[in-house]
Design an enzyme around this catalytic site. Sequence first.
Site, PDB file in Angstrom:
ATOM      1  N   VAL A  75       0.968  -0.796   0.201  1.00 40.91           N
ATOM      2  CA  VAL A  75      -0.072  -0.109   0.169  1.00 40.91           C
ATOM      3  C   VAL A  75       0.657   1.247  -0.022  1.00 40.91           C
ATOM      4  CG1 VAL A  75      -1.867   1.605   1.324  1.00 40.91           C
ATOM      5  CG2 VAL A  75      -2.008  -1.418   1.195  1.00 40.91           C
ATOM      6  N   GLU A 107       6.383 -14.395   2.901  1.00 38.96           N
ATOM      7  CA  GLU A 107       7.064 -13.924   3.801  1.00 38.96           C
ATOM      8  C   GLU A 107       6.867 -12.103   3.883  1.00 38.96           C
ATOM      9  OE1 GLU A 107       8.839 -17.219   1.148  1.00 38.96           O
ATOM     10  OE2 GLU A 107       8.122 -15.120   0.436  1.00 38.96           O
ATOM     11  N   ASN A 112       8.804  -5.438  10.099  1.00 42.51           N
ATOM     12  CA  ASN A 112       7.165  -5.241   9.627  1.00 42.51           C
ATOM     13  C   ASN A 112       5.987  -5.148  10.670  1.00 42.51           C
ATOM     14  OD1 ASN A 112       5.186  -4.285   8.187  1.00 42.51           O
ATOM     15  ND2 ASN A 112       6.090  -5.169   6.077  1.00 42.51           N
ATOM     16  N   TYR A 119      -1.485 -10.128   8.890  1.00 47.68           N
ATOM     17  CA  TYR A 119      -1.548 -11.842   8.228  1.00 47.68           C
ATOM     18  C   TYR A 119      -1.658 -12.492   9.567  1.00 47.68           C
ATOM     19  CZ  TYR A 119       0.781  -9.663   4.586  1.00 47.68           C
ATOM     20  OH  TYR A 119       1.541  -9.275   3.757  1.00 47.68           O
TER      21      TYR A 119
END
Length: 151
Positions: A75, A107, A112, A119
């Site tokens: 994004v 991955e 992050n 996720y």
Amino acid sequence: MVLAAPMLRPMREADLDEVHAIEVRAYPFPWTQGIFRDCLRADYPAWVLHEDGRILGYFLLSLAAGEAHVLNVCVAPEAQGRGLGRKLVRAFLHLARGRAVQRVFLEVRPSNRGAIGLYHEEGFNEIGRRPRYYPARDGREDAIVMAIELV
């Protein structure tokens, strides 16, 4: 003036300048425009999220043998925090289900944290690590390997 809601459509070669510009703003070690072009020419599923004529994000997958691998999802930095990453994740999971995919892999950098949280919220679980997978400012960074079962 009312803005149109973000919409998804297949990525086209004409999008590559704008997609690559987002990639460069979003990542310290971005893909080249040639990598995106090669993915399109290989007919990998590649979609953009656009709003009012601007691309805000994108994803690319590879599909084989009942599995999907998320190659890239991004994004634009200036559009983050609006739930667009979640929209992209749900879109690639929907596409995978429509192609009878049983398992989706990806991955993600351990640094992050926002993506890892997203996720997990969308049903992915950590299944392993790839040591020194990503380039980093001080050498290499591991990758967390995540997967979701769609069956």
